[in-house]
Write an enzyme that holds these catalytic residues in place. Structure first.
Site, PDB file in Angstrom:
ATOM      1  N   GLY A  77       3.371  12.369  -5.292  1.00 48.22           N
ATOM      2  CA  GLY A  77       2.659  12.354  -4.330  1.00 48.22           C
ATOM      3  C   GLY A  77       2.391  10.795  -3.686  1.00 48.22           C
ATOM      4  O   GLY A  77       3.438  10.139  -4.371  1.00 48.22           O
ATOM      5  N   ASP A  95      -9.739  14.121  -1.482  1.00 46.66           N
ATOM      6  CA  ASP A  95      -8.674  14.894  -1.345  1.00 46.66           C
ATOM      7  C   ASP A  95      -8.571  16.163  -2.100  1.00 46.66           C
ATOM      8  O   ASP A  95      -7.708  16.843  -2.933  1.00 46.66           O
ATOM      9  CB  ASP A  95      -7.289  14.277  -1.605  1.00 46.66           C
ATOM     10  CG  ASP A  95      -6.159  14.927  -1.076  1.00 46.66           C
ATOM     11  OD1 ASP A  95      -6.062  15.671  -0.203  1.00 46.66           O
ATOM     12  OD2 ASP A  95      -4.847  14.668  -1.641  1.00 46.66           O
ATOM     13  N   GLY A  97       2.354   8.048  -6.552  1.00 48.30           N
ATOM     14  CA  GLY A  97       3.362   8.063  -7.823  1.00 48.30           C
ATOM     15  C   GLY A  97       3.814   9.558  -8.150  1.00 48.30           C
ATOM     16  O   GLY A  97       3.107  10.572  -7.367  1.00 48.30           O
ATOM     17  N   LYS A 101       0.984   9.864 -15.018  1.00 50.17           N
ATOM     18  CA  LYS A 101       1.030   9.592 -13.412  1.00 50.17           C
ATOM     19  C   LYS A 101       1.407   8.207 -13.289  1.00 50.17           C
ATOM     20  O   LYS A 101       0.933   7.377 -13.811  1.00 50.17           O
ATOM     21  CB  LYS A 101      -0.209  10.030 -12.671  1.00 50.17           C
ATOM     22  CG  LYS A 101      -0.037   9.456 -11.170  1.00 50.17           C
ATOM     23  CD  LYS A 101      -1.598   9.881 -10.483  1.00 50.17           C
ATOM     24  CE  LYS A 101      -1.986  11.249 -10.753  1.00 50.17           C
ATOM     25  NZ  LYS A 101      -3.095  11.610  -9.766  1.00 50.17           N
TER      26      LYS A 101
END
Ligand SMILES: *[C@@H]1O[C@H](CO)[C@@H](O)[C@H](O)[C@H]1NC(C)=O
Ligand SMILES: *[C@@H]1O[C@H](CO)[C@@H](O)[C@H](O)[C@H]1NC(C)=O
Ligand SMILES: *[C@@H]1O[C@H](CO)[C@@H](O)[C@H](O)[C@H]1NC(C)=O
Ligand SMILES: *[C@@H]1O[C@H](CO)[C@@H](O)[C@H](O)[C@H]1NC(C)=O
Ligand SMILES: *[C@@H]1O[C@H](CO)[C@@H](O)[C@H](O)[C@H]1NC(C)=O
Ligand SMILES: *[C@@H]1O[C@H](CO)[C@@H](O)[C@H](O)[C@H]1NC(C)=O
Ligand SMILES: *[C@@H]1O[C@H](CO)[C@@H](O)[C@H](O)[C@H]1NC(C)=O
Ligand SMILES: *[C@@H]1O[C@H](CO)[C@@H](O)[C@H](O)[C@H]1NC(C)=O
Length: 842
Positions: free
Chosen positions: A529, A645, A532, A548
């Site tokens: 995404g 989000d 990263g 992540k």
């Protein structure tokens, strides 16, 4: 004002009103010198002389009058710059608009309209649309307009395409560079051959295909179906083939440009931030490049970790060696000999496809899909067929002969493509299909067993670990009960001497994380995404983690990063994915999360084969869980986090299908202001974003509420807000709203839940109607009308609460010709775990 000044002013006003000079009009015998401006009547656009950045050359151009950053949308003398400030724009004696240099001695540019000669007098006017029109005074006919000669910018109400009668072809060409408006190598135009398509060309070769018109969008831009800002229209008749878009809200300043490096970008001007914010661009992934996989193959960018090219059914790689080395450019060919016609052949469906290049396809709009199939079968050289206006319910027929070029798979949109296969191949496909259904059952059984085993190992590992830790003071850094901490990152060895109170977030070292993830192997990659990539890792003790890896250039200093992670890690809630720690070393920054073996909510909700999994009770629990998690973020935690989000792919499910919100606080960890400050992009995913946030980048708690409302409706309906479905051309939100108004909102409820609730039907129906109402309350147009999270949680939890009547939601347009072009870099849920779908930071 004294009387003398007053009368001068009045005279001036009289002159302006009566005389031939209006601010927006240039008439014969007037000139615009360098330094003068023509300004459209509504003060939207200005025309005058300008120099591009770091250039001393002068050009005549049109730019936004009120946009503080000079943004040129059209240039007259693209190829012939003027050296000094001696240029002058005027209308010459034959009625053409001309640009002279050096006191009228040297003609630089002219509109060159031959028939202007016949009746001399003309007037040029700059319109509020940004169009410069040259009108013959006598007939009031427009004899020339700048919209017919676009440069690199497409504005609302501008037409692109071919006038078949006059042969005029309007298309965009990039500048050569930001300093030089000379036409560059990139162009964006309609190719009228075969079935018309919109293509981006580089050096004259196709580079990216927006594809053919499918009724309300282009086949290569499925995001467009969402009715947000634009109203797109396409005309294909004997007179012309063209496209145009209108903005529904005239106050929105928006443009589309082709950039010199071959990128098509759409942005809107955010006055508050004084910058252009990009909200869409193409090409995006490697499968977007024209013919990436060669003829007769399909490119699937979501083949995580695998080669993206696969042959279409019944075909095999032309050059298996290259194919093995992941070079698909040679494409695929038909297996064995071409088999005879009319001997049991048929079609294999390729779902979610961007249909192949239609320049050699034949279209017949009067056939339906069934007739289309028959037509293709009758014709022995037909290789594939598809519906021509798929988004209007599947009428029209497209038939291909020969090679199928530039086919691609989309994550959750696209249309069905039916590929011709011979009888043997057809039988093979039927067999694998029925086999795969049996295999599904087996796979589910095996995965349950595996999960149990893994859980066993994990517990065992933990027990061993605890025992070891009691003995040794120096184990590998692994989980959050014992490792190093931010406060003393150097003292890896003697961290056990630290007082307990300082131990908040463990610091993992790079070598541990690297070995856990097989050195960040592509096989371990779960998704990617904006912030990263995410990798799955297994620690030495058997514990599974999700790592992540933040993009190197996104974010902030090490110290701030650690501070933010420490704060974020303190957010602990049953419905949030737990942060186990982080890793900061050698300019790498990583976040370590608990690993959740189930995929994200969207895979269950929208995948047809798995849709039955969450029953109504589970769905309600999931919705309530997400609501509680969000309430915690908004109100109960000390930080007051706005997620920004929230969407189905950011809700992960644990083994018991408990929902856990992921990706919260990313804006903080990556430097909240920098996301907007440096990248000019909005964070979030269109379809879930409240319009205020999408258009103006203004986010608030209420933007999250909007996203939650969308999510709630999706959970109830099992349909994606963005995805198109045939019953109605509007989005899920719009659809739910229409049904609500008609009092038919049972129809929103996922039909697949029909049998899971026969007994308690009435009760379940009631709960779901309530959920729909709450969902609609959350997506109301005005943020102030939307409830806050504590109210939502209360409404979900209390059976007898009386709910308000929702008002009109945002984004409801009733037109059939809607179409919007909003998309974020919306990556699909490709991995098992943390999927990040935010816009790429630069
Ligand atoms: C422009 O100037 C010419 C002579 O210089 C004159 O004959 C003509 O009438 C003028 N046109 C207008 C529209 O004023
Ligand atoms: C501008 O100057 C360059 C040389 O500096 C010359 O070659 C060019 O012809 C000039 N352009 C015009 C329009 O006179
Ligand atoms: C252009 O006109 C100005 C005055 O109007 C004059 O000073 C200048 O010398 C002229 N330039 C040329 C090259 O004729
Ligand atoms: C030009 O305009 C005059 C009126 O000003 C009109 O009588 C004449 O017919 C026009 N000529 C052409 C060729 O259109
Ligand atoms: C345009 O094409 C030419 C020749 O093909 C190439 O040399 C040049 O670098 C290209 N320019 C850009 C901006 O890509
Ligand atoms: C979209 O455009 C069509 C014409 O192409 C028009 O009839 C319709 O009203 C427009 N819709 C909106 C919401 O502006
Ligand atoms: C053109 O687009 C590319 C991305 O495709 C971007 O990196 C570049 O900055 C853009 N150039 C300009 C001048 O906007
Ligand atoms: C479309 O199909 C119909 C029915 O088969 C046929 O009559 C018609 O000629 C076809 N049109 C074109 C343009 O091929």
């Amino acid at each position: 004002m004294n009387t003398e000044e007053g009368s001068v002013f009045a005279l001036l006003l009289l002159f302006l009103l009566q005389g031939s000079i209006g601010l927006d009009i240039l008439s014969q015998n007037n000139t615009i010198q360098d330094g003068n401006l023509l300004v459209s009547s509504g003060k939207k656009f200005a025309l005058g002389f300008f120099s591009p950045i770091s250039s001393s050359h002068r050009y005549v151009g049109i730019w936004y009058y009120q946009v503080s950053e000079q943004t040129v949308v059209w240039v007259a003398n693209r190829e012939r710059p003027i050296n000094g400030t001696s240029g002058a724009l005027s209308i010459d004696s034959d009625g053409n608009l001309v640009l002279h240099e050096t006191n009228g001695s040297f003609l630089v540019w002219s509109t060159n309209v031959a028939y202007a000669l016949s009746n001399y007098s003309t007037t040029a006017q700059l319109m509020d649309s940004g169009n410069l029109v040259l009108v013959q005074d006598f007939s009031e006919r427009v004899i020339w307009q700048s919209f017919d000669y676009p440069t690199d910018t497409m504005l609302p109400f501008m037409k692109l395409g071919l006038n078949r009668k006059t042969g005029l072809n309007r298309f965009l060409t990039s500048w050569k560079s930001p300093e030089d408006p000379t036409p560059g190598n990139i162009s964006y135009r309609i190719d009228p051959t075969g079935y018309p398509q919109l293509l981006l060309y580089k050096d004259g070769d196709p580079y990216w295909r927006a594809g053919s018109w499918t009724g309300d969008r282009w086949s290569g831009i499925p995001e467009m179906t969402r009715a947000y800002i634009f109203n797109l229209s396409f005309v294909n008749d004997p007179d012309e083939v063209s496209i145009m878009y209108r903005v529904i809200d005239a106050s929105i300043i928006t443009r589309m440009i082709v950039n010199e490096s071959g990128s098509l970008r759409r942005s809107t001007w955010h006055d508050r931030d004084r910058r252009w914010i990009e909200f869409w661009f193409d090409p995006k992934d490697q499968c977007d490049y024209y013919g990436k996989c060669g003829p007769n193959s399909n490119c699937n960018p979501y083949n995580t970790g695998q080669f993206e090219c696969t042959c279409l059914p019944g075909l095999e790689p032309k050059s298996p060696g290259d194919w093995y080395l992941k070079d698909g450019s040679a494409g695929c060919v038909r297996r064995g000999r071409v088999s005879v016609c009319r001997s049991g052949e048929g079609f294999v469906r390729v779902a979610r496809a961007k249909v192949p290049d239609t320049s050699k396809a034949r279209a017949n709009m009067s056939l339906n899909l069934k007739e289309c199939e028959e037509e293709c079968l009758r014709d022995c050289s037909c290789t594939a067929y598809a519906s021509a206006s798929e988004s209007l319910g599947g009428s029209g027929c497209l038939i291909w002969h020969g090679d199928l070029v530039d086919t691609k798979t989309f994550a959750d949109s696209g249309q069905d493509l039916y590929v011709w296969v011979d009888a043997i191949e057809l039988a093979r496909h039927r067999k694998t299909r029925s086999l795969s259904q049996k295999a599904m059952v087996a796979i589910i059984l095996v995965s349950i067993l595996t999960a149990l085993l893994l859980a066993g190992f994990f517990l065992y590992g933990l027990a061993i670990k605890k025992r070891k830790d009691r003995r040794s003071h120096n184990p590998q850094v692994s989980d959050m009960t014992n490792s190093t901490y931010f406060n003393e990152p150097q003292s890896v060895e003697d961290r056990s001497d630290e007082p307990r109170g300082n131990r908040d977030v463990p610091l993992f070292d790079l070598s541990t994380v690297a070995s856990a993830t097989n050195n960040f192997s592509v096989l371990n990659k779960l998704g990617r995404g904006g912030f990263g990539s995410v990798y799955k890792g297994v620690m030495d003790n058997g514990m599974e983690i999700a790592v992540k890896k933040l993009s190197k250039h996104s974010g902030q200093g090490v110290k701030e990063f650690k501070n933010e992670v420490r704060l974020i890690a303190k957010l602990q809630h049953w419905n949030l994915v737990r942060i186990l720690g982080c890793c900061v070393e050698e300019d790498e920054k990583m976040l370590i999360y608990e690993y959740l073996p189930n995929k994200s909510l969207d895979t269950f909700l929208f995948d047809k084969t798995k849709r039955l999994l969450p029953d109504w009770r589970k769905r309600f629990e999931i919705a309530s869980g997400v609501a509680r998690g969000l309430l915690y973020l908004h109100q109960d935690s000390r930080l007051r986090i706005i997620h920004r989000d929230l969407k189905a792919s950011n809700i992960l499910l644990d083994t018991a299908m408990n929902p856990k919100i992921s990706d919260f606080g990313m804006a903080r960890v990556c430097g909240g202001d920098q996301i907007r400050g440096n990248t000019n992009r909005v964070v979030g995913t269109y379809g879930y974003m409240s319009p205020k946030y999408a258009m103006e980048g203004i986010f608030s708690i209420k933007s999250d509420i909007y996203s939650f409302g969308v999510l709630l409706l999706e959970v109830i309906s099992g349909k994606r807000n963005g995805a198109y479905y045939h019953e109605s051309p509007s989005s899920l939100v719009g659809h739910a709203w229409e049904l609500w108004k008609e009092g038919n909102c049972e129809d929103v409820i996922d039909e697949s839940m029909g049998d899971s609730c026969t007994k308690e039907e009435a009760f379940v129906g009631e709960i779901f109607l309530k959920c729909i109402q709450i969902g609609l309350l959350c997506v109301q147009e005005f943020a102030d009308d939307r409830p806050d999270m504590s109210t939502v949680v209360f409404m979900l939890a209390n059976k007898d609460v009386v709910l308000a009547s929702p008002k009109r939601p945002a984004y409801v347009f009733k037109s059939k010709h809607h179409g919007a072009n909003l998309s974020a870099n919306d990556k699909p849920a490709s991995g098992n775990d943390v999927t990040i779908s935010m816009l790429e930071g630069r």
